[in-house]
Design an enzyme around this catalytic site. Structure first.
Site, PDB file in Angstrom:
ATOM      1  NE  ARG A 101      -3.882   0.565   1.786  1.00  0.00           N
ATOM      2  CZ  ARG A 101      -5.115   0.572   2.285  1.00  0.00           C
ATOM      3  NH1 ARG A 101      -5.391   1.266   3.378  1.00  0.00           N
ATOM      4  NH2 ARG A 101      -6.090  -0.107   1.709  1.00  0.00           N
ATOM      5  CG  HIS A 128      -8.237   0.093  -3.101  1.00  0.00           C
ATOM      6  ND1 HIS A 128      -7.453  -1.009  -2.781  1.00  0.00           N
ATOM      7  CD2 HIS A 128      -8.945   0.380  -1.965  1.00  0.00           C
ATOM      8  CE1 HIS A 128      -7.678  -1.341  -1.521  1.00  0.00           C
ATOM      9  NE2 HIS A 128      -8.577  -0.530  -1.013  1.00  0.00           N
ATOM     10  CD  GLN A 131     -12.900  -1.885  -1.057  1.00  0.00           C
ATOM     11  OE1 GLN A 131     -12.109  -1.800  -0.118  1.00  0.00           O
ATOM     12  NE2 GLN A 131     -14.105  -2.432  -0.907  1.00  0.00           N
ATOM     13  CG  ASP A 226     -13.587   6.009  -1.138  1.00  0.00           C
ATOM     14  OD1 ASP A 226     -13.441   5.743   0.076  1.00  0.00           O
ATOM     15  OD2 ASP A 226     -12.622   6.096  -1.926  1.00  0.00           O
ATOM     16  CB  CYS A 267     -14.251   0.867  -0.093  1.00  0.00           C
ATOM     17  SG  CYS A 267     -13.737   2.590  -0.034  1.00  0.00           S
ATOM     18  NE  ARG A 295     -10.262  -5.337   0.162  1.00  0.00           N
ATOM     19  CZ  ARG A 295      -9.475  -4.337   0.583  1.00  0.00           C
ATOM     20  NH1 ARG A 295     -10.001  -3.304   1.202  1.00  0.00           N
ATOM     21  NH2 ARG A 295      -8.167  -4.346   0.339  1.00  0.00           N
TER      22      ARG A 295
END
Ligand code: CP
Ligand code: NVA
Length: 310
Positions: A101, A128, A131, A226, A267, A295
């Site tokens: 990340r 991402h 996700q 988000d 998310c 996830r």
């Protein structure tokens, strides 16, 4: 060797296969209890994380493997004493998979160029993909299928999750409608929209961008939002961004503009009163915790796919 930097590293067919594997892994975890036996996952996070960090670690352990979370702040890399390329060359000698990340997507590209094992994008400022694999699995579960369904994203259009949703929906044959403020800082990057439009043309779906939240939400099966303050955004921008994005807040009124059986997704992390009201995220249409759980199932499938391609 395959990496997962963007969903577009895969064909739509491969993405569909990985989603099918994720559904199998979820339905019959016992069958995969040793699927990653003796495999070591190296995890490196420059930004905060709850879901990504915990779901990757839990996921590899549940498949018989092991995870190492490498603390960047106490590393030679973080201290400016070792290059990213040397770090990744060394780590590749000890591990079977890497999840990273990072702030800069170009750092992920550099990691991939130097890695001797598959690298998974655990979020960059740009995208991402993990996700969105979990999101597609969740939509499939709640709606029965993906093709022909319509997802509406409201809020920050110039956002890693929005970008990956554009690719994921286009590859799955889903329509995507984005409601966001006008301006290059709030709209999806033009290069992403163009690439997603090419994919959606092939897969028979549409992309629509509006600056009117109700118009964007109309006729949707999924309403998605988000954070307005992504990890990389300067906290000093809070007031300005809240006033920009408030017209795109997901409210019960917005949920009524969507289809009657629409689901609500975020998310996470979420702030009640910002990108959605508490009534929506804690209400009956919300599937945010299914999304969070997925996830792990989606990422286990991603890890098995990448290990199988080594
Ligand atoms: N959705 C997500 O990636 O959450 P974390 O930032 O907690 O990993
Ligand atoms: N857009 C958000 C996603 C968090 C999972 C961020 O980058 O912080």
């Amino acid at each position: 060797m395959e990496h997962l930097s963007s969903l577009t590293d895969w064909t739509p067919e491969v993405m569909t296969e990985v989603l099918a594997l994720a559904a199998q892994l979820k339905a019959d975890p016992g069958a995969y209890a040793q699927a990653a036996s003796q495999k070591v996952l190296f995890m490196i996070f420059e930004k905060p994380s709850l879901r990504t960090r915990v779901s990757f670690e839990t996921g590899i352990v549940r498949m018989g493997g092991h995870a190492i979370n490498y603390d960047v702040t106490t590393s030679p890399l973080g201290a400016g004493k070792e290059s990213l390329s040397d770090t990744i060359k060394v780590v590749s000698r000890f591990s079977d998979l890497i999840v990273a990340r990072l702030y800069k997507h170009s750092d992920l590209t550099e990691m991939i160029a130097n890695a001797g094992v598959p690298v998974i994008n655990g979020l960059t400022d740009y995208s991402h993909p993990c996700q969105i694999m979990a999101d597609l699995l969740t939509i499939q579960e709640h709606k029965g299928s993906l093709k022909g369904k319509t997802l509406c994203f409201l809020g920050d259009g110039c956002n890693n999750v929005t970008h990956s949703l554009l690719f994921g929906c286009a590859m799955a044959g889903m329509n995507i409608r984005i409601g966001c403020p006008q301006g290059k800082d709030f709209e999806p990057l033009p290069e992403i929209v163009e690439k997603a439009k090419n994919l959606s043309a092939v897969n028979g779906s549409e992309i629509f961008i509006s600056h009117d939240a109700h118009e964007a939400a109309s006729g949707s099966d999924v309403i998605y939002t988000d954070s307005w303050m992504s990890y990389h955004i300067d906290p000093a921008e809070l007031d300005e961004r809240v006033s920009k994005f408030m017209p795109y807040q997901v409210t019960t009124d917005i949920m009524k503009a969507a289809n009657a059986d629409a689901i609500f997704m975020n998310c996470l992390p979420a702030v009640r009163g910002y990108e959605q009201t508490a009534e929506v995220i804690d209400g009956p249409q919300s599937v945010v915790f299914d999304q969070a759980e997925n996830r792990m199932h989606a990422q286990n499938a991603i890890m098995l796919r990448l290990l199988s391609q080594c």
